[in-house]
Design a protein around this motif. Structure first.
Motif, PDB file in Angstrom:
ATOM      1  N   GLU A   1       0.834  -1.206   0.000  1.00 29.12           N
ATOM      2  CA  GLU A   1       0.000   0.000   0.000  1.00 29.12           C
ATOM      3  C   GLU A   1       0.871   1.260   0.000  1.00 29.12           C
ATOM      4  O   GLU A   1       0.551   2.251  -0.666  1.00 29.12           O
ATOM      5  N   ALA A   2       1.980   1.207   0.749  1.00 36.54           N
ATOM      6  CA  ALA A   2       2.877   2.360   0.802  1.00 36.54           C
ATOM      7  C   ALA A   2       3.459   2.660  -0.576  1.00 36.54           C
ATOM      8  O   ALA A   2       3.506   3.815  -1.010  1.00 36.54           O
ATOM      9  N   ALA A   3       3.885   1.610  -1.271  1.00 33.79           N
ATOM     10  CA  ALA A   3       4.468   1.803  -2.603  1.00 33.79           C
ATOM     11  C   ALA A   3       3.436   2.356  -3.574  1.00 33.79           C
ATOM     12  O   ALA A   3       3.735   3.266  -4.370  1.00 33.79           O
ATOM     13  N   GLU A   4       2.210   1.845  -3.511  1.00 34.55           N
ATOM     14  CA  GLU A   4       1.151   2.317  -4.415  1.00 34.55           C
ATOM     15  C   GLU A   4       0.858   3.790  -4.190  1.00 34.55           C
ATOM     16  O   GLU A   4       0.738   4.570  -5.140  1.00 34.55           O
TER      17      GLU A   4
ATOM     18  N   GLN B   1       8.105  15.858  -5.735  1.00 30.45           N
ATOM     19  CA  GLN B   1       8.637  14.714  -6.489  1.00 30.45           C
ATOM     20  C   GLN B   1       9.814  14.082  -5.759  1.00 30.45           C
ATOM     21  O   GLN B   1       9.884  12.849  -5.619  1.00 30.45           O
ATOM     22  N   ALA B   2      10.731  14.906  -5.288  1.00 35.50           N
ATOM     23  CA  ALA B   2      11.906  14.383  -4.588  1.00 35.50           C
ATOM     24  C   ALA B   2      11.504  13.676  -3.294  1.00 35.50           C
ATOM     25  O   ALA B   2      12.044  12.616  -2.959  1.00 35.50           O
ATOM     26  N   ALA B   3      10.530  14.251  -2.574  1.00 41.28           N
ATOM     27  CA  ALA B   3      10.074  13.633  -1.323  1.00 41.28           C
ATOM     28  C   ALA B   3       9.433  12.277  -1.596  1.00 41.28           C
ATOM     29  O   ALA B   3       9.667  11.305  -0.869  1.00 41.28           O
ATOM     30  N   ALA B   4       8.610  12.198  -2.652  1.00 45.47           N
ATOM     31  CA  ALA B   4       7.966  10.929  -2.996  1.00 45.47           C
ATOM     32  C   ALA B   4       9.003   9.893  -3.412  1.00 45.47           C
ATOM     33  O   ALA B   4       8.889   8.703  -3.077  1.00 45.47           O
ATOM     34  N   LEU B   5      10.027  10.319  -4.130  1.00 48.33           N
ATOM     35  CA  LEU B   5      11.112   9.404  -4.524  1.00 48.33           C
ATOM     36  C   LEU B   5      11.835   8.865  -3.294  1.00 48.33           C
ATOM     37  O   LEU B   5      12.170   7.676  -3.228  1.00 48.33           O
ATOM     38  N   ASN B   6      12.050   9.726  -2.313  1.00 50.44           N
ATOM     39  CA  ASN B   6      12.732   9.277  -1.103  1.00 50.44           C
ATOM     40  C   ASN B   6      11.882   8.265  -0.331  1.00 50.44           C
ATOM     41  O   ASN B   6      12.397   7.273   0.195  1.00 50.44           O
ATOM     42  N   THR B   7      10.581   8.497  -0.275  1.00 54.24           N
ATOM     43  CA  THR B   7       9.688   7.551   0.396  1.00 54.24           C
ATOM     44  C   THR B   7       9.668   6.221  -0.342  1.00 54.24           C
ATOM     45  O   THR B   7       9.708   5.149   0.272  1.00 54.24           O
ATOM     46  N   LEU B   8       9.628   6.267  -1.671  1.00 59.27           N
ATOM     47  CA  LEU B   8       9.698   5.038  -2.462  1.00 59.27           C
ATOM     48  C   LEU B   8      10.996   4.291  -2.193  1.00 59.27           C
ATOM     49  O   LEU B   8      11.010   3.051  -2.100  1.00 59.27           O
ATOM     50  N   ALA B   9      12.088   5.033  -2.044  1.00 55.13           N
ATOM     51  CA  ALA B   9      13.378   4.407  -1.753  1.00 55.13           C
ATOM     52  C   ALA B   9      13.345   3.699  -0.403  1.00 55.13           C
ATOM     53  O   ALA B   9      13.836   2.573  -0.260  1.00 55.13           O
ATOM     54  N   GLN B  10      12.731   4.335   0.591  1.00 56.28           N
ATOM     55  CA  GLN B  10      12.647   3.725   1.919  1.00 56.28           C
ATOM     56  C   GLN B  10      11.811   2.446   1.880  1.00 56.28           C
ATOM     57  O   GLN B  10      12.154   1.453   2.525  1.00 56.28           O
ATOM     58  N   VAL B  11      10.735   2.470   1.109  1.00 59.46           N
ATOM     59  CA  VAL B  11       9.889   1.281   0.981  1.00 59.46           C
ATOM     60  C   VAL B  11      10.652   0.163   0.281  1.00 59.46           C
ATOM     61  O   VAL B  11      10.576  -1.011   0.668  1.00 59.46           O
ATOM     62  N   ALA B  12      11.420   0.521  -0.747  1.00 57.33           N
ATOM     63  CA  ALA B  12      12.130  -0.479  -1.547  1.00 57.33           C
ATOM     64  C   ALA B  12      13.298  -1.118  -0.802  1.00 57.33           C
ATOM     65  O   ALA B  12      13.746  -2.209  -1.177  1.00 57.33           O
TER      66      ALA B  12
ATOM     67  N   ALA C   1      13.620  -2.791   1.825  1.00 56.28           N
ATOM     68  CA  ALA C   1      13.421  -4.135   2.371  1.00 56.28           C
ATOM     69  C   ALA C   1      13.485  -5.223   1.311  1.00 56.28           C
ATOM     70  O   ALA C   1      13.798  -6.379   1.627  1.00 56.28           O
ATOM     71  N   THR C   2      13.194  -4.887   0.055  1.00 54.95           N
ATOM     72  CA  THR C   2      13.093  -5.927  -0.975  1.00 54.95           C
ATOM     73  C   THR C   2      14.056  -5.762  -2.139  1.00 54.95           C
ATOM     74  O   THR C   2      14.423  -6.749  -2.784  1.00 54.95           O
ATOM     75  N   ASP C   3      14.455  -4.536  -2.433  1.00 63.47           N
ATOM     76  CA  ASP C   3      15.299  -4.286  -3.600  1.00 63.47           C
ATOM     77  C   ASP C   3      16.231  -3.115  -3.303  1.00 63.47           C
ATOM     78  O   ASP C   3      15.955  -1.969  -3.654  1.00 63.47           O
TER      79      ASP C   3
ATOM     80  N   ALA D   1      20.788   1.908   1.812  1.00 59.39           N
ATOM     81  CA  ALA D   1      20.826   1.020   0.651  1.00 59.39           C
ATOM     82  C   ALA D   1      22.215   0.414   0.481  1.00 59.39           C
ATOM     83  O   ALA D   1      22.361  -0.782   0.202  1.00 59.39           O
ATOM     84  N   HIS D   2      23.253   1.241   0.643  1.00 59.01           N
ATOM     85  CA  HIS D   2      24.622   0.726   0.547  1.00 59.01           C
ATOM     86  C   HIS D   2      24.859  -0.359   1.601  1.00 59.01           C
ATOM     87  O   HIS D   2      25.473  -1.394   1.311  1.00 59.01           O
ATOM     88  N   LEU D   3      24.360  -0.123   2.817  1.00 64.51           N
ATOM     89  CA  LEU D   3      24.529  -1.113   3.881  1.00 64.51           C
ATOM     90  C   LEU D   3      23.792  -2.404   3.546  1.00 64.51           C
ATOM     91  O   LEU D   3      24.316  -3.503   3.758  1.00 64.51           O
ATOM     92  N   ALA D   4      22.573  -2.260   3.020  1.00 69.34           N
ATOM     93  CA  ALA D   4      21.797  -3.453   2.650  1.00 69.34           C
ATOM     94  C   ALA D   4      22.491  -4.244   1.551  1.00 69.34           C
ATOM     95  O   ALA D   4      22.355  -5.475   1.476  1.00 69.34           O
ATOM     96  N   LEU D   5      23.240  -3.558   0.695  1.00 69.65           N
ATOM     97  CA  LEU D   5      23.970  -4.217  -0.388  1.00 69.65           C
ATOM     98  C   LEU D   5      25.339  -4.735   0.076  1.00 69.65           C
ATOM     99  O   LEU D   5      26.083  -5.331  -0.715  1.00 69.65           O
ATOM    100  N   GLY D   6      25.654  -4.489   1.345  1.00 65.19           N
ATOM    101  CA  GLY D   6      26.951  -4.912   1.861  1.00 65.19           C
ATOM    102  C   GLY D   6      28.093  -4.021   1.437  1.00 65.19           C
ATOM    103  O   GLY D   6      29.269  -4.384   1.570  1.00 65.19           O
ATOM    104  N   GLU D   7      27.770  -2.832   0.936  1.00 56.80           N
ATOM    105  CA  GLU D   7      28.793  -1.902   0.445  1.00 56.80           C
ATOM    106  C   GLU D   7      29.196  -0.947   1.564  1.00 56.80           C
ATOM    107  O   GLU D   7      28.873   0.244   1.560  1.00 56.80           O
TER     108      GLU D   7
END
Length: 348
Positions: free
Chosen positions: A111-114, A132-143, A145-147, A181-187
């Motif tokens: 629901e958050a992503a939608e 637009q930038a704020a929505a992109l950041n929220t999408l990044a936070q949602v993503a 966990a999975t990508d 995201a870098h941490l999640a990727l092990g970077e």
């Protein structure tokens, strides 16, 4: 200023509780203006009604920041219903964005992503760069966990968007998402590089809240590297800076982080340091009214007593925690306290 809608574009400069107080005051003032206008002309102007809806969005956003998504969703339903009678494209886009954040905090990723995608499309239609930038950041936070790779791309796009409009504070927020995201990727090397850039930017802009938050993230990077000494150093510096700002909630979280590092080492001297840090965190959480977190720290203290063979002290604290959890209706706290009690009794 309703045209800016600053409060609903992700990120107060204030601590969450202060933000909620400020938003509530804003809503009260907006309702007073609308009532005065209504008394004068019998209806209240559309501008005053829109101001009230913008203030309601600010309250909902602050409720999300205070981890009260249910209350936020209730207020957002009222806003969305009102917008059907009083169309306002900017408020509609902003309400979608806050909806996304509320669903995210509630653990409803789909629901958050939608909602975030819908907010992004709406802001693009308006040509609203900050939205637009704020929505992109929220999408990044949602993503995240999975990508994590997609999350990194979205966070970078959000950062660039904020940079283009000269919004350094929110650009720093997007950088923090990129770090995650870098941490999640092990970077870890890349995460540390971004963190140091972010820390320098916060210090240059005299953003002490951002500086302390970045220190916590740097500590997380070092934790990922297995460097407990650096993790402790940065977490301690963050705790001291939070204390200097009077931010008890975040100081408590940092003290808890310190306690966990010491307790994981499990030597006598380290356990004593961990117990002291946990006790500080527990006192701070209690003072801030964060009862659920205070009960978690009580559980930590109980475990320390148990580890040291102090069964009577562990039993007394577990009973105290059980009574407190029952009085506050905290089922998780009740379950934890009962588990602690059972563990102590099994050894007696």
């Amino acid at each position: 200023d309703r045209a800016d809608l600053d409060a609903v574009f992700d990120g107060f400069a204030l601590a969450p509780k202060e933000a909620l107080i400020a938003a509530a005051a804003r809503l009260e003032a907006a309702r007073a203006r609308r009532k005065a206008s209504s008394d004068e002309d019998g209806g209240g102007t559309c501008t005053h009604q829109a101001d009230e809806l913008a203030a309601m969005l600010a309250v909902a956003d602050a409720q999300v920041a205070n981890e009260r998504p249910q209350a936020a969703l209730q207020g957002l339903r009222e806003v969305r219903a009102a917008l059907e009678k009083l169309p306002d494209a900017k408020l509609d886009a902003a309400s979608l964005h806050v909806l996304a954040k509320a669903h995210f905090v509630q653990g409803e990723a789909r629901e958050a992503a939608e909602r975030a995608e819908a907010a992004l499309a709406a802001f693009r239609g308006l040509g609203h760069a900050v939205g637009q930038a704020a929505a992109l950041n929220t999408l990044a936070q949602v993503a995240l966990a999975t990508d994590a790779q997609r999350a990194l791309q979205l966070a970078r796009a959000a950062h660039d968007g904020f940079q283009q409009v000269g919004d350094a504070r929110r650009a720093a927020m997007a950088q923090r998402t990129a770090m995650g995201a870098h941490l999640a990727l092990g970077e870890t090397t890349e995460a540390l590089h971004v963190a140091r850039q972010l820390l320098a930017a916060c210090q240059a802009g005299a953003d002490r809240q951002g500086e302390a938050a970045t220190m916590v993230l740097i500590a997380e990077v070092y934790a990922g590297m297995g460097n407990a000494d650096e993790e402790l150093r940065w977490t301690h510096e963050a705790a001291e800076l939070f204390r200097a700002m009077g931010d008890a909630r975040n100081e408590a979280a940092a003290r808890y982080g310190i306690a966990k590092v010491y307790l994981e080492r499990a030597s006598d001297g380290e356990v004593d340091r961990g117990r002291r840090a946990a006790a500080e965190a527990r006192t701070l959480f209690a003072g801030a009214g964060e009862w659920d977190k205070e009960l978690v720290l009580a559980g930590v203290a109980c475990a320390v007593h148990f580890w040291r063979g102090e069964a009577d002290a562990a039993l007394a604290l577990a009973r105290e925690s059980l009574q407190a959890a029952e009085a506050r209706g905290c089922r998780r706290g009740v379950a934890d306290a009962l588990q602690a009690l059972a563990g102590v009794h099994l050894t007696r």
